[in-house]
Scaffold this motif. Structure first.
Motif, PDB file in Angstrom:
ATOM      1  N   SER A  72       0.830  -1.210   0.000  1.00 18.76           N
ATOM      2  CA  SER A  72       0.000   0.000   0.000  1.00 18.76           C
ATOM      3  C   SER A  72       0.865   1.261   0.000  1.00 18.76           C
ATOM      4  O   SER A  72       0.558   2.237  -0.686  1.00 18.76           O
ATOM      5  CB  SER A  72      -0.936   0.009   1.207  1.00 18.76           C
ATOM      6  OG  SER A  72      -1.843  -1.059   1.134  1.00 18.76           O
ATOM      7  N   ALA A  73       1.957   1.238   0.764  1.00 20.77           N
ATOM      8  CA  ALA A  73       2.863   2.393   0.816  1.00 20.77           C
ATOM      9  C   ALA A  73       3.525   2.618  -0.541  1.00 20.77           C
ATOM     10  O   ALA A  73       3.708   3.768  -0.960  1.00 20.77           O
ATOM     11  CB  ALA A  73       3.919   2.182   1.903  1.00 20.77           C
ATOM     12  N   CYS A  74       3.869   1.545  -1.242  1.00 22.51           N
ATOM     13  CA  CYS A  74       4.449   1.677  -2.590  1.00 22.51           C
ATOM     14  C   CYS A  74       3.455   2.357  -3.524  1.00 22.51           C
ATOM     15  O   CYS A  74       3.815   3.251  -4.297  1.00 22.51           O
ATOM     16  CB  CYS A  74       4.832   0.305  -3.149  1.00 22.51           C
ATOM     17  SG  CYS A  74       6.271  -0.444  -2.346  1.00 22.51           S
ATOM     18  N   ILE A  75       2.213   1.950  -3.447  1.00 25.53           N
ATOM     19  CA  ILE A  75       1.169   2.521  -4.296  1.00 25.53           C
ATOM     20  C   ILE A  75       1.002   4.009  -3.991  1.00 25.53           C
ATOM     21  O   ILE A  75       0.895   4.830  -4.898  1.00 25.53           O
ATOM     22  CB  ILE A  75      -0.149   1.734  -4.132  1.00 25.53           C
ATOM     23  CG1 ILE A  75       0.016   0.319  -4.705  1.00 25.53           C
ATOM     24  CG2 ILE A  75      -1.320   2.463  -4.799  1.00 25.53           C
ATOM     25  CD1 ILE A  75      -1.081  -0.656  -4.315  1.00 25.53           C
ATOM     26  N   LYS A  76       1.013   4.373  -2.700  1.00 24.30           N
ATOM     27  CA  LYS A  76       0.882   5.785  -2.315  1.00 24.30           C
ATOM     28  C   LYS A  76       2.041   6.625  -2.833  1.00 24.30           C
ATOM     29  O   LYS A  76       1.891   7.823  -3.061  1.00 24.30           O
ATOM     30  CB  LYS A  76       0.798   5.907  -0.794  1.00 24.30           C
ATOM     31  CG  LYS A  76      -0.530   5.480  -0.223  1.00 24.30           C
ATOM     32  CD  LYS A  76      -0.538   5.590   1.294  1.00 24.30           C
ATOM     33  CE  LYS A  76      -1.814   5.007   1.860  1.00 24.30           C
ATOM     34  NZ  LYS A  76      -1.757   4.894   3.331  1.00 24.30           N
ATOM     35  N   LEU A  77       3.215   5.997  -3.022  1.00 23.36           N
ATOM     36  CA  LEU A  77       4.386   6.716  -3.530  1.00 23.36           C
ATOM     37  C   LEU A  77       4.374   6.829  -5.050  1.00 23.36           C
ATOM     38  O   LEU A  77       5.298   7.377  -5.644  1.00 23.36           O
ATOM     39  CB  LEU A  77       5.673   6.010  -3.094  1.00 23.36           C
ATOM     40  CG  LEU A  77       6.026   6.091  -1.617  1.00 23.36           C
ATOM     41  CD1 LEU A  77       7.242   5.215  -1.317  1.00 23.36           C
ATOM     42  CD2 LEU A  77       6.300   7.538  -1.211  1.00 23.36           C
ATOM     43  N   GLY A  78       3.342   6.304  -5.680  1.00 27.84           N
ATOM     44  CA  GLY A  78       3.230   6.406  -7.131  1.00 27.84           C
ATOM     45  C   GLY A  78       3.860   5.263  -7.899  1.00 27.84           C
ATOM     46  O   GLY A  78       4.023   5.338  -9.113  1.00 27.84           O
ATOM     47  N   VAL A  79       4.228   4.204  -7.205  1.00 25.30           N
ATOM     48  CA  VAL A  79       4.792   3.035  -7.861  1.00 25.30           C
ATOM     49  C   VAL A  79       3.676   2.308  -8.605  1.00 25.30           C
ATOM     50  O   VAL A  79       2.577   2.141  -8.075  1.00 25.30           O
ATOM     51  CB  VAL A  79       5.450   2.099  -6.822  1.00 25.30           C
ATOM     52  CG1 VAL A  79       5.850   0.774  -7.440  1.00 25.30           C
ATOM     53  CG2 VAL A  79       6.647   2.785  -6.181  1.00 25.30           C
ATOM     54  N   ARG A  80       3.942   1.912  -9.825  1.00 24.77           N
ATOM     55  CA  ARG A  80       2.975   1.130 -10.597  1.00 24.77           C
ATOM     56  C   ARG A  80       2.907  -0.258  -9.975  1.00 24.77           C
ATOM     57  O   ARG A  80       3.895  -0.981  -9.929  1.00 24.77           O
ATOM     58  CB  ARG A  80       3.432   1.035 -12.044  1.00 24.77           C
ATOM     59  CG  ARG A  80       2.497   0.257 -12.920  1.00 24.77           C
ATOM     60  CD  ARG A  80       2.992   0.304 -14.358  1.00 24.77           C
ATOM     61  NE  ARG A  80       2.147  -0.518 -15.179  1.00 24.77           N
ATOM     62  CZ  ARG A  80       2.581  -1.244 -16.173  1.00 24.77           C
ATOM     63  NH1 ARG A  80       3.865  -1.246 -16.486  1.00 24.77           N
ATOM     64  NH2 ARG A  80       1.755  -1.965 -16.875  1.00 24.77           N
ATOM     65  N   ALA A  81       1.753  -0.635  -9.477  1.00 26.45           N
ATOM     66  CA  ALA A  81       1.586  -1.904  -8.772  1.00 26.45           C
ATOM     67  C   ALA A  81       0.767  -2.870  -9.619  1.00 26.45           C
ATOM     68  O   ALA A  81      -0.345  -2.548 -10.032  1.00 26.45           O
ATOM     69  CB  ALA A  81       0.903  -1.663  -7.427  1.00 26.45           C
ATOM     70  N   ILE A  82       1.332  -4.032  -9.872  1.00 27.11           N
ATOM     71  CA  ILE A  82       0.655  -5.040 -10.687  1.00 27.11           C
ATOM     72  C   ILE A  82       0.395  -6.265  -9.824  1.00 27.11           C
ATOM     73  O   ILE A  82       1.319  -6.986  -9.438  1.00 27.11           O
ATOM     74  CB  ILE A  82       1.496  -5.392 -11.926  1.00 27.11           C
ATOM     75  CG1 ILE A  82       1.703  -4.124 -12.765  1.00 27.11           C
ATOM     76  CG2 ILE A  82       0.830  -6.505 -12.724  1.00 27.11           C
ATOM     77  CD1 ILE A  82       2.634  -4.289 -13.927  1.00 27.11           C
TER      78      ILE A  82
END
Length: 168
Positions: free
Chosen positions: A35-45
């Motif tokens: 979730s933290a990666c997604i909040k940082l704008g990381v493209r999550a697959i």
């Protein structure tokens, strides 16, 4: 300055090392990190299977010549990533596969979904010991990523216990 969790620190550390895409199956101790990666704008697959996450991260690394990053929950989730990690090893592809584990106080006590990750991944990765202290996450992630992209690129699989990811 407010405090952040180990999960948020891990996400920021991976992003600082150039991670822009994450392949994962959400769950377990890694939930907040993803979730933290997604909040940082990381493209999550979301791969729907951990083996698929590792295989996609492997393909990503081959195409971009940058480390692919995949994550899975503890126990069976981490075991499922092993085939993709082994493929990356055989192909000399840089890969960072992060698996969560049970809290340190439960190590060796057959805790729920406990698996000895360093032993599981030893044949197909560079040595990566568990990160057992949240403030050390950035100090370990940077060298791990550089090591994965060294002269002979290959996977690295640091494990992070739940208490480290939840620590502030």
């Amino acid at each position: 300055m407010g405090s952040i969790t180990g999960s948020e620190l891990l996400a920021k550390s991976l992003k600082a090392q150039g991670m822009d895409t994450l392949f994962y199956l959400m769950g377990g101790p890694m939930l907040e990190t993803e979730s933290a990666c997604i909040k940082l704008g990381v493209r999550a697959i979301d791969s729907r299977h951990e083996q698929g996450a590792a295989m996609m991260a492997h393909a990503y690394s081959r195409l971009t010549r940058r480390p692919g990053v995949c994550m899975a929950s503890s126990g069976p989730g981490t075991i499922n990533m092993a085939t993709g990690v082994a493929n990356a090893f055989v192909d000399a592809a840089p890969l960072v596969a992060v698996g969560g584990t049970s809290p340190r106080v439960y190590f060796g006590m057959d805790a729920f979904q406990e698996v000895a990750q360093p032993l599981l991944y030893k044949p197909s990765t560079q040595p990566a010991s568990p990160i057992l202290d949240a403030p050390r996450i950035p100090d370990v992630v940077g060298p791990h990523v550089r090591q994965a992209t060294s002269t002979r690129p290959r996977p690295l699989c640091p494990s992070l216990p739940a208490h480290v990811l939840a620590a502030r």
